[in-house]
Scaffold this motif. Structure first.
Motif, PDB file in Angstrom:
ATOM      1  N   LYS A  97     -27.236  33.826 -72.581  1.00  0.00           N
ATOM      2  CA  LYS A  97     -26.860  33.995 -71.185  1.00  0.00           C
ATOM      3  C   LYS A  97     -25.916  35.163 -70.979  1.00  0.00           C
ATOM      4  O   LYS A  97     -25.876  35.773 -69.913  1.00  0.00           O
ATOM      5  CB  LYS A  97     -26.228  32.690 -70.676  1.00  0.00           C
ATOM      6  N   ARG A 129     -34.374  27.377 -60.817  1.00  0.00           N
ATOM      7  CA  ARG A 129     -33.023  27.182 -61.357  1.00  0.00           C
ATOM      8  C   ARG A 129     -32.191  26.429 -60.324  1.00  0.00           C
ATOM      9  O   ARG A 129     -32.510  26.429 -59.147  1.00  0.00           O
ATOM     10  CB  ARG A 129     -32.349  28.503 -61.705  1.00  0.00           C
ATOM     11  N   PHE A 132     -26.286  26.029 -55.649  1.00  0.00           N
ATOM     12  CA  PHE A 132     -25.238  25.208 -55.020  1.00  0.00           C
ATOM     13  C   PHE A 132     -24.740  24.127 -55.975  1.00  0.00           C
ATOM     14  O   PHE A 132     -24.622  22.954 -55.596  1.00  0.00           O
ATOM     15  CB  PHE A 132     -25.749  24.583 -53.715  1.00  0.00           C
ATOM     16  N   GLY A 133     -24.476  24.516 -57.212  1.00  0.00           N
ATOM     17  CA  GLY A 133     -23.898  23.592 -58.180  1.00  0.00           C
ATOM     18  C   GLY A 133     -24.882  22.548 -58.671  1.00  0.00           C
ATOM     19  O   GLY A 133     -24.517  21.673 -59.441  1.00  0.00           O
TER      20      GLY A 133
ATOM     21  N   LEU B  13     -18.283  23.702 -52.098  1.00  0.00           N
ATOM     22  CA  LEU B  13     -19.467  22.885 -52.397  1.00  0.00           C
ATOM     23  C   LEU B  13     -19.249  21.411 -52.109  1.00  0.00           C
ATOM     24  O   LEU B  13     -20.196  20.679 -51.832  1.00  0.00           O
ATOM     25  CB  LEU B  13     -19.883  23.049 -53.864  1.00  0.00           C
ATOM     26  N   THR B 121     -19.306  29.870 -58.222  1.00  0.00           N
ATOM     27  CA  THR B 121     -19.486  28.461 -57.870  1.00  0.00           C
ATOM     28  C   THR B 121     -20.872  28.163 -57.312  1.00  0.00           C
ATOM     29  O   THR B 121     -21.501  27.188 -57.694  1.00  0.00           O
ATOM     30  CB  THR B 121     -18.416  28.045 -56.845  1.00  0.00           C
ATOM     31  N   ASP B 122     -21.374  29.007 -56.425  1.00  0.00           N
ATOM     32  CA  ASP B 122     -22.665  28.670 -55.816  1.00  0.00           C
ATOM     33  C   ASP B 122     -23.856  29.154 -56.643  1.00  0.00           C
ATOM     34  O   ASP B 122     -24.869  28.487 -56.735  1.00  0.00           O
ATOM     35  CB  ASP B 122     -22.744  29.157 -54.364  1.00  0.00           C
ATOM     36  N   ASN B 123     -23.724  30.334 -57.275  1.00  0.00           N
ATOM     37  CA  ASN B 123     -24.845  30.859 -58.076  1.00  0.00           C
ATOM     38  C   ASN B 123     -24.807  30.378 -59.513  1.00  0.00           C
ATOM     39  O   ASN B 123     -25.812  30.020 -60.086  1.00  0.00           O
ATOM     40  CB  ASN B 123     -24.784  32.383 -58.137  1.00  0.00           C
ATOM     41  N   TYR B 124     -23.633  30.448 -60.104  1.00  0.00           N
ATOM     42  CA  TYR B 124     -23.416  30.110 -61.519  1.00  0.00           C
ATOM     43  C   TYR B 124     -24.430  30.841 -62.397  1.00  0.00           C
ATOM     44  O   TYR B 124     -24.985  30.271 -63.330  1.00  0.00           O
ATOM     45  CB  TYR B 124     -23.508  28.585 -61.700  1.00  0.00           C
TER      46      TYR B 124
END
Ligand SMILES: Cc1cc2nc3c(=O)[nH]c(=O)nc-3n(C[C@H](O)[C@H](O)[C@H](O)COP(=O)(O)OP(=O)(O)OC[C@H]3O[C@@H](n4cnc5c(N)ncnc54)[C@H](O)[C@@H]3O)c2cc1C
Ligand SMILES: Nc1ncnc2c1ncn2[C@@H]1O[C@H](COP(=O)(O)O)[C@@H](O)[C@H]1O
Lengths: 315, 259
Positions: A97, A129, A132-133, B13, B121-124
């Motif tokens: 990654k 994938r 939003f967490g 989130l 936080t949103d994409n990670y």
């Protein structure tokens, strides 16, 4: 022939990606080539061929020792050019990654990471994938000539794969890393595998102290379950990283997931969405975990867990 | 040691609700991502040990109040903040974000260390740090859980799959951090007041010598929907013993126990 190029420093993951890449390649009219990097990497060539690789590019250059992102990205970019790769699949381990986007940037390529599904649709690839967490699944397409996908381990299976020609190429690469290894050692301690556990007790920050985790162990023993946890407890080093469930940990699919003292934030619950039954013990009846549970016990875990252990004795 | 910390402001989130399988972000407040707060704290700690200046750098995405939200970084201890805000950047992909951030880092000038979160936080996606490192030709260390300055280098500890590593990169370098690196301090009223007088600049793409065409997204989001979940939502009541009993009976009935 243009190719799907596959790389992971983990041979098992590379084999899965070769098998998956071969199927996708067939739909897109591309062959599949694999890459093995690092001292001793050549030993994997026959396994990668058995999983379906037409060509295996091997470099045992010392710069690949420990797979530093800068050197691996540079090596893969050079091999991608040799192989005429239009699609590159990299295993989305931590090492993969951190390497895939650097490679993509070198190749002027778009990249999708943490891919957990990859399908050919209408001559193009669509990658799934979490977004939003973990609340949603995004399906993404890339518009660049070369496309890089960092694909999660176990997305594809190498079982029953048909072997490829497996011609071995040993290109000379121009690679180096400016990152120096001061120390590297294998992690100690037991390893748990939550992926395949039929029952899981997931514990969280509702436990006030490390000693109290014994309660969680007792409950797990009574249920013949494996203990998993939220990231918070692993951050405290109360439990090992391989017990983390969620976005940055294991994605599990047990018959029963029983959480105790877990709030149920999306980054955690995405790892149990596949559970047949979800149950929760939490003292706050507004805790988000109850919104996705089948069964909820509202109460103090210090009372509820002993009561559960007691009740389970007579099952 | 002059440090630039790249911070993103995201919808909170915990307040994002899913309606008809779609994540609803309208009216949800934005805040700096948790991992970027870890990165900021690491920068402030490094400055305490090695001196220098901490700059918070944010590219505003889908949020016209980023300059307001970034003040939290100043309250947490950054010396100054830079916000890239341009209507052409409504929905940039990671390559575009990285290109703009790298251009801003060059314009900021002095920078020995660039800190990122392991993921936003949103994409990670964990892409932006590695892409910036490539654009600027810098060494990178990902997933640091400890960072220290040693001579002209940065030394990091990290946990990678089944290995523990200590690595050293010559400066300037890019480092991304994980959550266990520290516990970010929550700024008090004094720090929040003091932050108001710290320098905050807002740059457009033109200020960075970039044009929108260079940053056009190459990624298409085909769909973005929540997976269906069908759960029973049964809450027991009564004493701990009563609830335990009802729960165990339910598990037996479900066939999970006692067969
Ligand atoms: C990019 C990113 C990735 C992440 N990845 C993951 C991941 O993979 N896995 C993960 O778990 N987290 C992950 N997180 C963190 C996640 O957002 C939450 O912070 C975390 O899951 C919360 O852990 P928790 O439920 O243990 O703690 P808390 O949220 O603090 O919840 C504790 C709960 O315990 C309850 N409680 C307290 N005392 C008692 C008691 N005596 N009896 C009963 N209940 C009690 C409280 O009511 C509360 O609901 C990630 C975060 C980010 C930003
Ligand atoms: N819009 C942005 N502005 C500033 N920094 C960002 C932005 N997007 C991402 N980053 C940085 O890059 C890291 C990784 O982001 P991502 O690749 O989106 O997971 C984040 O933790 C931030 O440090």
């Amino acid at each position: 022939m243009a190719a799907v190029l596959v790389y992971s420093e983990k041979v098992e993951t590379a084999r899965e990606l070769v098998a998956g890449g071969k199927e996708l390649g067939a739909a897109l009219g591309l062959g599949v080539s694999a890459v093995a990097l690092g001292p001793g990497a050549g030993a994997a060539a026959s396994e990668l061929a058995a999983a379906g690789a037409d060509t295996v590019y091997v470099s045992e250059d010392a710069a690949f020792e420990g797979w530093p992102a800068d050197a691996v990205a540079a090596g893969l970019a050079q091999i991608a050019e040799l192989a005429g790769a239009s699609v590159v699949l990299v295993g989305s381990t931590r090492r993969g990654k951190e390497t895939a986007p650097r490679l993509a940037q070198k190749l002027g390529a778009g990249c999708v990471s943490d891919v957990n599904s990859l399908v050919a649709e209408g001559g193009d690839l669509v990658a799934g994938r979490y977004a939003f967490g973990g609340a949603t699944v995004a399906r993404e397409k890339l518009g660049t000539a070369v496309k890089v996908f960092a694909v999660m381990p176990k997305t594809f299976s190498a079982e029953g794969a048909s072997a490829g020609a497996g011609a071995v190429e040993t290109p000379t690469l121009d690679v180096s890393s400016s990152v120096k290894v001061v120390d590297r050692r294998a992690k100690e301690g037991e390893h748990v595998n939550l992926d395949a556990a039929p029952r899981i007790v997931g514990i969280g920050r509702g436990f006030n102290a490390r000693e109290d985790l014994a309660l969680g162990d007792q409950l797990a023993a009574a249920l013949e379950a494996v203990v998993g946890c939220t990231k918070s407890l692993a951050d405290f080093e109360w439990l090992g990283e391989d017990r983390i469930i969620g976005l940055s940990g294991a994605k599990t699919a047990p018959d029963l997931y029983l959480s105790v003292g877990v709030s149920g934030q999306i980054q955690h619950t995405v790892g149990v969405a596949g559970a047949k039954l979800i149950a929760a013990v939490n003292k706050d009846k507004e805790a988000p975990i109850f919104a996705m549970a089948d069964y909820g016990i509202v109460g103090d875990l210090y009372e509820v867990v002993p009561a559960l252990v007691e009740r389970l004795k007579s099952v | 040691m002059d440090i630039v910390v790249c911070v993103k402001t995201n919808p909170d989130l915990q307040m994002v609700r899913v309606k008809d399988r779609v994540a609803v972000t309208e009216a949800v407040p934005y805040k700096i991502g948790d991992l970027e707060k870890n990165a900021l704290q690491a920068a402030v700690d490094l400055r305490a040990a090695a001196g220098g200046k901490v700059t918070a750098l944010c590219l505003a995405v889908g949020n016209r109040k980023a300059a307001e939200d970034v003040k939290v970084a100043l309250a947490m201890g950054a010396d100054e903040a830079v916000v890239i805000d341009d209507p052409a950047l409504a929905a940039p992909d990671q390559a575009a974000v990285a290109t703009a951030l790298a251009a801003a880092v060059k314009k900021i000038g002095a920078c020995d260390l660039l800190l990122f979160g392991e993921g936003s936080t949103d994409n990670y996606s964990g892409q932006v740090g590695a892409r910036v490192a490539e654009i600027l030709g810098l060494p990178q260390i990902g997933y640091a859980r400890k960072v220290e300055a040693v001579g002209g280098a940065v030394r990091c500890e990290r946990s990678m799959d089944d290995m523990l590593e200590t690595l050293e990169a010559p400066l300037p370098a890019v480092v991304t951090v994980v959550s266990e690196i520290n516990e970010p301090t929550i700024p008090g009223l004094m720090q929040i007041m003091k932050a108001k007088s710290k320098p905050l600049q807002v740059w457009s793409l033109a200020d960075l010598g970039l044009d929108a065409a260079q940053l056009a997204p190459t990624r298409e989001i085909v769909s973005n929907l929540a997976e269906e979940q069908d759960r029973k939502h049964i809450l027991f009541d009564g004493s701990a013993a009563e609830q335990a009993d009802a729960f165990v009976n339910a598990l037996i009935k479900e066939g999970v126990l006692g067969r």
